[in-house]
Design a protein around this motif. Structure first.
Motif, PDB file in Angstrom:
ATOM      1  N   GLY A 117       8.691  -6.461  -4.912  1.00 23.68           N
ATOM      2  CA  GLY A 117       7.241  -6.383  -4.938  1.00 23.68           C
ATOM      3  C   GLY A 117       6.735  -6.637  -3.534  1.00 23.68           C
ATOM      4  N   VAL A 118       5.721  -5.901  -3.106  1.00 23.94           N
ATOM      5  CA  VAL A 118       5.267  -6.013  -1.728  1.00 23.94           C
ATOM      6  C   VAL A 118       3.751  -6.191  -1.673  1.00 23.94           C
ATOM      7  N   ARG A 119       3.287  -6.710  -0.535  1.00 18.13           N
ATOM      8  CA  ARG A 119       1.857  -6.805  -0.248  1.00 18.13           C
ATOM      9  C   ARG A 119       1.551  -5.843   0.889  1.00 18.13           C
ATOM     10  N   VAL A 120       0.546  -5.007   0.696  1.00 16.39           N
ATOM     11  CA  VAL A 120       0.196  -3.977   1.666  1.00 16.39           C
ATOM     12  C   VAL A 120      -1.313  -4.008   1.895  1.00 16.39           C
ATOM     13  N   PRO A 121      -1.795  -3.485   3.015  1.00 14.16           N
ATOM     14  CA  PRO A 121      -3.237  -3.452   3.236  1.00 14.16           C
ATOM     15  C   PRO A 121      -3.960  -2.762   2.088  1.00 14.16           C
ATOM     16  N   GLU A 134      -1.250  -5.797  -4.075  1.00 10.48           N
ATOM     17  CA  GLU A 134       0.109  -6.053  -4.537  1.00 10.48           C
ATOM     18  C   GLU A 134       0.653  -4.730  -5.070  1.00 10.48           C
ATOM     19  N   ALA A 135       1.937  -4.475  -4.859  1.00 10.71           N
ATOM     20  CA  ALA A 135       2.502  -3.178  -5.247  1.00 10.71           C
ATOM     21  C   ALA A 135       3.962  -3.334  -5.656  1.00 10.71           C
ATOM     22  N   LEU A 136       4.418  -2.432  -6.517  1.00 12.01           N
ATOM     23  CA  LEU A 136       5.823  -2.346  -6.891  1.00 12.01           C
ATOM     24  C   LEU A 136       6.498  -1.343  -5.960  1.00 12.01           C
ATOM     25  N   ALA A 137       7.647  -1.710  -5.433  1.00  9.56           N
ATOM     26  CA  ALA A 137       8.364  -0.853  -4.490  1.00  9.56           C
ATOM     27  C   ALA A 137       9.320   0.061  -5.230  1.00  9.56           C
ATOM     28  N   ALA A 183       1.873 -11.338  -9.767  1.00 13.87           N
ATOM     29  CA  ALA A 183       0.939 -11.878 -10.751  1.00 13.87           C
ATOM     30  C   ALA A 183      -0.230 -10.949 -11.007  1.00 13.87           C
ATOM     31  N   THR A 184      -0.727 -10.275  -9.973  1.00 11.10           N
ATOM     32  CA  THR A 184      -1.873  -9.394 -10.171  1.00 11.10           C
ATOM     33  C   THR A 184      -1.510  -7.942  -9.918  1.00 11.10           C
ATOM     34  N   ALA A 185      -0.240  -7.597 -10.128  1.00  8.30           N
ATOM     35  CA  ALA A 185       0.182  -6.223  -9.864  1.00  8.30           C
ATOM     36  C   ALA A 185      -0.366  -5.231 -10.872  1.00  8.30           C
ATOM     37  N   THR A 186      -0.952  -5.723 -11.961  1.00  9.25           N
ATOM     38  CA  THR A 186      -1.525  -4.803 -12.946  1.00  9.25           C
ATOM     39  C   THR A 186      -3.031  -4.719 -12.846  1.00  9.25           C
ATOM     40  N   GLY A 191      -5.909 -13.200  -4.817  1.00  7.02           N
ATOM     41  CA  GLY A 191      -4.724 -13.890  -4.335  1.00  7.02           C
ATOM     42  C   GLY A 191      -5.051 -15.263  -3.799  1.00  7.02           C
ATOM     43  N   PHE A 192      -4.032 -16.003  -3.376  1.00  6.37           N
ATOM     44  CA  PHE A 192      -4.253 -17.307  -2.789  1.00  6.37           C
ATOM     45  C   PHE A 192      -3.138 -17.590  -1.797  1.00  6.37           C
TER      46      PHE A 192
END
Length: 484
Positions: A117-121, A134-137, A183-186, A191-192
Motif C-alpha cells: 500500500g502506498v501514499r501518493v500526492p 492512499e492507494a493499492l499497488a 485504513a482509508t484506502a476505500t 490521515g494522521f
C-alpha cells in the motif's frame, strides 16, 4: 485438541486426540445467491517497481482461501489474482466484472488484498487534509516522469476503489486490506501523523510513500464536509491492517494481519454461526498482543463501517459442513503411497488410549498432523515433549507409548478424525514443530506441548510434493472413528 497429565501412568505427558465430524455439503441457503469473493495477493512485483518484493503472500492467499470458505463462499465463487495477474487495470476489471456485474442486491461480496500500500500526492487535493491519497499497488507499480517530477503509476487510488464499491449497493460487502496505509484506502479519509515504526528482523514493510515532500494542506473545513458526504454513502465493512501513517508487515510465514485474521475466524466458527465485526477486530487484536505484548508496536486492525451494517455480523459455516483445513491436508496425501502410519484399531471409545505405529521408509524427517471436529489442525509429532523428528531407515515409532514421553487418548466430540503422516528425506528436513515456534513464538504457538500447524510449513510441504525428486516427499492420510 486438549492436553492432560496422567502421572499415574509412569508420569508420562498426555494429550487428547480429538475427533472430527464427517464432511457434509454446504447448506443450500449459502448456494442460493451468486456470492463472490476476489482474493488479490502480490508478492512479486515487476522489475521496475520502486518497492521490494514481499515474502509469504502465497501463505496469505492460502489462509484467505480457507477464510472465504468458512464465510460461505464455495470454490466456484472465489477468484484469485496473484503476482503478475494483478495489475492495477486487472484489479479494477475484476472488481467491475466479477464482483459488481457478477452479483446483485442481496448477494455477499468479499474483497481481499495483500501487497504493498502506498501514499501518493492527492489527485483531488480537496478530499485529503494532508494532500496524499492512499492507494493499492498493482503488480505494475512504477514511477513515470511528469515534467520535473515522477508520479506513481500502476496503482488503485482510494477514490477509485471507493467509487467502485459504491456500485455494490444492496450487497453484503466486506473489504479486507493487508497493506501499509490501508485504513482509508476505500474512501477519502483523514490521515494522521504517527511515529516511525521499528522493523523487526526478517520482516518487510508492505508499502511506502511515493510522494513529493512539502505537499500543501487544503482547507480543513472543506475536507471535513467532503469526507462526511462520502461517509454517509458507505455501505460496506472495511477491515485494514494499518492506519494511514502506519506500516503493515509481511514475513515468510505470512503477513501478521492475515495470520491474526485467519486464526480468529477459524477459532470463532466453533462457537457461533455469527461473528460480530467488532469481535473479529478484538480477536485479532488479542492474537497480535499474545504474540507481541501489550505495548506492541505492531499496528492493530482498523475497522470501519456504518453502525447498522456492523451490527449484522459475519456469517460462518459450521465446521461439519465446510472443512477447508481437512480438504487441504487430504490434497497433500499421495495416492497409492507406501503405508507410513498404522492405527492399532479404527474405532476408539472416548477416553481410550490410542497407539499409532510409524515405520520410516528411509533416513529423513517425520511429521504427524491431526484435524479435529472443529477443523482445527494440531501437530501430534514432533511436540514439546519430543521436539526432534529425525528418523532412520526402518526405524519404528509407537506414538502413544510412554517411552516417547507422551500418550495419546481419544476425546470428544465423537466423529471422524483425519491424520496426515508426512515423511521427507534428508534433502528436505521439515520439522513442523520448529516451524510453529518460528511463526508464532513459544507463547502463542504451543498449547501445553502441542504446536499449532504453521501455514508456511504446509506450504513448504505442498511445494515439496511437486518436486521432481519424488523420494523427497511421501504422505499418507488415515481416518479414525471416535465414539461413545
Amino acid at each position: 485438541m486438549n492436553t492432560t497429565n496422567l502421572p499415574t501412568r509412569r508420569h508420562a505427558r498426555h494429550f487428547l486426540l480429538a475427533a472430527a465430524m464427517v464432511l457434509a455439503p454446504l447448506v443450500a441457503s449459502l448456494e442460493a445467491h451468486a456470492n463472490r469473493a476476489l482474493l488479490i495477493g502480490i508478492g512479486q512485483y515487476q522489475p521496475e517497481s520502486p518497492l521490494r518484493d514481499l515474502p509469504g503472500i502465497d501463505v496469505d492467499l492460502e489462509n484467505m482461501g480457507q477464510v472465504a470458505q468458512v464465510m460461505g463462499f464455495d470454490s466456484t465463487q472465489i477468484r484469485v489474482l496473484r503476482d503478475h495477474e494483478a495489475t492495477a487495470a486487472q484489479i479494477r476489471a475484476e472488481i467491475e466484472h466479477w464482483l459488481i456485474e457478477g452479483t446483485e442486491p442481496g448477494d455477499r461480496v468479499l474483497l481481499y488484498f495483500s501487497g504493498h500500500g502506498v501514499r501518493v500526492p492527492d489527485a483531488q487535493v480537496i478530499d485529503e487534509p494532508d494532500g496524499y491519497d492512499e492507494a493499492l499497488a498493482g503488480y505494475d507499480l512504477r514511477l513515470e516522469p511528469d515534467g520535473s517530477e515522477q508520479v506513481a503509476a500502476g496503482i488503485v487510488r482510494d477514490d477509485e476503489l471507493h467509487d467502485l464499491l459504491l456500485q455494490l449497493a444492496g450487497r453484503e460487502v466486506m473489504v479486507i486490506l493487508d497493506a501499509c496505509h490501508s485504513a482509508t484506502a476505500t474512501r477519502a479519509g483523514i490521515g494522521f501523523e504517527a511515529a516511525r515504526l521499528q522493523r523487526a528482523d526478517g520482516w518487510v514493510r508492505k508499502g511506502g510513500a511515493l510522494a513529493r515532500s512539502g505537499t500543501a494542506h487544503p482547507d480543513t473545513d472543506l475536507v471535513q464536509r467532503t469526507w462526511m458526504e462520502r461517509r454517509d454513502a458507505q455501505h460496506w465493512i472495511s477491515l485494514a491492517a494499518a492506519e494511514d501513517a502506519q506500516s503493515a508487515y509481511a514475513t515468510s510465514h505470512g503477513s501478521l494481519f492475515t495470520q491474526a485474521l485467519h486464526a480468529t475466524i477459524m477459532n470463532a466458527r466453533s462457537q457461533s454461526p455469527w461473528l460480530a465485526p467488532n469481535d473479529l477486530q478484538a480477536g485479532m487484536t488479542e492474537q497480535l498482543r499474545a504474540r507481541f505484548g501489550e505495548q506492541s508496536w505492531v499496528p492493530l486492525p482498523v475497522l470501519e463501517g456504518p453502525v447498522d451494517i456492523l451490527a449484522k455480523g459475519i456469517r460462518l459455516t459450521d465446521p461439519g459442513q465446510a472443512r477447508p483445513v481437512r480438504m487441504r491436508l487430504e490434497a497433500l496425501a499421495l495416492p497409492e503411497e507406501r503405508q507410513l502410519i498404522r492405527s492399532s484399531q479404527h474405532h476408539y471409545a472416548i477416553g481410550e488410549p490410542v497407539q499409532l505405529e510409524f515405520t520410516a521408509p528411509g533416513d529423513g524427517h517425520f511429521n504427524l498432523i491431526a484435524v479435529d471436529a472443529l477443523d482445527q489442525p494440531r501437530l501430534l509429532f514432533p511436540n514439546g515433549w519430543h521436539p526432534e523428528n529425525r528418523v532412520t531407515a526402518g526405524q519404528s515409532l509407537t506414538l502413544g507409548a510412554p517411552v516417547l514421553g507422551f500418550r495419546l487418548e481419544a476425546s470428544a466430540p465423537a466423529g471422524e478424525s483425519y491424520l496426515l503422516a508426512v515423511f521427507t528425506d534428508e534433502t528436505q528436513p521439515l520439522n513442523f514443530y520448529r516451524e510453529a515456534l518460528a511463526e508464532f513464538g513459544e507463547r502463542a504457538g504451543v498449547d501445553r506441548g502441542l504446536a499449532k500447524l504453521s501455514s508456511s510449513a504446509m506450504m513448504r510441504a505442498k511445494g515439496i510434493r511437486v518436486t521432481p525428486v519424488h523420494s523427497a516427499y511421501t504422505a499418507q492420510g488415515l481416518a479414525i472413528a471416535v465414539g461413545e
